[in-house]
Design a protein around this motif. Structure first.
Motif, short mmCIF file in Angstrom:
data_model
loop_
_atom_site.label_atom_id
_atom_site.label_comp_id
_atom_site.label_asym_id
_atom_site.label_seq_id
_atom_site.Cartn_x
_atom_site.Cartn_y
_atom_site.Cartn_z
N VAL A 123 0.82 -1.21 0.00
CA VAL A 123 0.00 0.00 0.00
C VAL A 123 0.86 1.27 0.00
N VAL A 124 1.81 1.35 0.92
CA VAL A 124 2.61 2.57 1.05
C VAL A 124 3.44 2.82 -0.21
N ALA A 125 4.07 1.76 -0.72
CA ALA A 125 4.89 1.91 -1.93
C ALA A 125 4.03 2.29 -3.13
N SER A 126 2.83 1.72 -3.22
CA SER A 126 1.93 2.06 -4.33
C SER A 126 1.51 3.52 -4.27
N ILE A 127 1.23 4.01 -3.06
CA ILE A 127 0.88 5.43 -2.89
C ILE A 127 2.05 6.31 -3.31
N ALA A 128 3.25 5.93 -2.90
CA ALA A 128 4.44 6.72 -3.24
C ALA A 128 4.63 6.79 -4.75
N LEU A 129 4.46 5.65 -5.43
CA LEU A 129 4.66 5.64 -6.87
C LEU A 129 3.51 6.32 -7.61
N GLY A 130 2.31 6.29 -7.03
CA GLY A 130 1.22 7.06 -7.63
C GLY A 130 1.52 8.54 -7.59
N THR A 131 2.06 8.99 -6.46
CA THR A 131 2.44 10.40 -6.34
C THR A 131 3.57 10.76 -7.30
N ILE A 132 4.55 9.87 -7.41
CA ILE A 132 5.67 10.12 -8.32
C ILE A 132 5.20 10.16 -9.77
N THR A 133 4.28 9.27 -10.13
CA THR A 133 3.75 9.28 -11.49
C THR A 133 3.14 10.63 -11.83
N ALA A 134 2.40 11.20 -10.86
CA ALA A 134 1.70 12.45 -11.10
C ALA A 134 2.62 13.67 -11.04
N ALA A 135 3.57 13.66 -10.10
CA ALA A 135 4.35 14.88 -9.85
C ALA A 135 5.82 14.77 -10.23
N GLY A 136 6.29 13.56 -10.52
CA GLY A 136 7.72 13.38 -10.78
C GLY A 136 8.22 14.12 -12.00
N GLY A 137 7.40 14.20 -13.04
CA GLY A 137 7.83 14.91 -14.25
C GLY A 137 8.09 16.38 -13.99
N GLY A 138 7.26 16.99 -13.13
CA GLY A 138 7.46 18.40 -12.80
C GLY A 138 8.76 18.63 -12.05
N VAL A 139 9.13 17.67 -11.19
CA VAL A 139 10.39 17.78 -10.46
C VAL A 139 11.57 17.71 -11.43
N ILE A 140 11.51 16.73 -12.34
CA ILE A 140 12.58 16.60 -13.34
C ILE A 140 12.68 17.87 -14.19
N ARG A 141 11.51 18.40 -14.59
CA ARG A 141 11.49 19.65 -15.38
C ARG A 141 12.22 20.76 -14.67
N ASP A 142 11.90 20.97 -13.39
CA ASP A 142 12.50 22.08 -12.64
C ASP A 142 13.99 21.87 -12.42
N VAL A 143 14.40 20.64 -12.15
CA VAL A 143 15.82 20.36 -11.95
C VAL A 143 16.60 20.63 -13.24
N LEU A 144 16.07 20.19 -14.37
CA LEU A 144 16.74 20.43 -15.65
C LEU A 144 16.82 21.92 -15.96
#
Length: 219
Positions: A123-144
């Protein structure tokens, strides 16, 4: 398999729509940073696909879906072309882009959580990856783009929190064997609603307790 919440055609349209809007936000940041056409394309691709690629690599779904579905790679490039030629017009409809971005956030946190569960994560890992799926691209965008990621900045409205809420709701639905197209859509819309309220009322996460008094000596 719980990740197939909608019919294949409907899910394809929803995925590509979310990818396109995320790519627009990446392309617009590239324009603001004065990047060339290659930089615009890279930021568009990274923003649109980054979260899903991270998820797929973590769960072992390789090659990631972004590299097995031509539409996933081409759609951000189309968004980059739109931004390259029409960025003033796209910037003027920023409110609409934010609304569609919030819809994509809601959709991806649900499908990301469900896919992680399908690959055997708890459950916890699935929640974490759901959040990453939704918001991870924005983090990568800002870092780049050499910026502090928006979801870590106190002066930006809540972004990760709506994704977390949507992911938690999805995990609860999975645990009660209640996740389907209707309940999954409801979870996505709930996350979308929180994000839109955060934009409307400028909701922000709290900073460290008593931060002002502890930093009174700063200049």
């Amino acid at each position: 398999m719980t990740s197939q919440l909608f019919s294949p055609d409907v899910e394809q349209v929803l995925d590509l729509s979310g990818i396109f809007v995320f790519a627009l936000s990446g392309g617009l940041l590239a324009v603001r940073k004065n990047f060339d056409v290659f930089g615009i394309a890279v930021l568009a691709e990274a923003t649109a696909l980054g979260g899903g690629v991270i998820r797929d690599l973590v769960i072992g779904a390789v090659p990631p879906a972004a590299f097995t579905n031509t539409g996933y790679l081409v759609t951000p490039l189309l968004a980059a072309v739109v931004v390259f030629f029409l960025h003033p017009e796209v910037a003027r409809i920023n409110r609409t882009v934010q609304t569609l971005d919030a819809l994509g956030l809601g959709l991806f946190c649900v499908t990301g959580t469900a896919k992680a569960h399908d690959y055997g994560l708890g459950v916890v890992a699935s929640i974490a990856l759901g959040t990453i799926t939704a918001a991870g691209g924005g983090v990568i965008r800002d870092v780049l783009a050499n910026e502090t990621p928006s979801l870590l900045r106190w002066d930006r409205s809540l972004y990760a929190v709506p994704a977390i809420v949507g992911s938690v709701l999805t995990a609860l639905l999975i645990s009660t064997d209640s996740l389907d197209g209707v309940t999954g859509s409801a979870s996505a819309l709930f996350a979308f609603g929180i994000r839109m309220l955060a934009i409307r009322y400028e909701w922000r996460a709290p900073r460290a307790w008593h931060r002002g008094s502890s930093n009174s000596g700063e200049t």
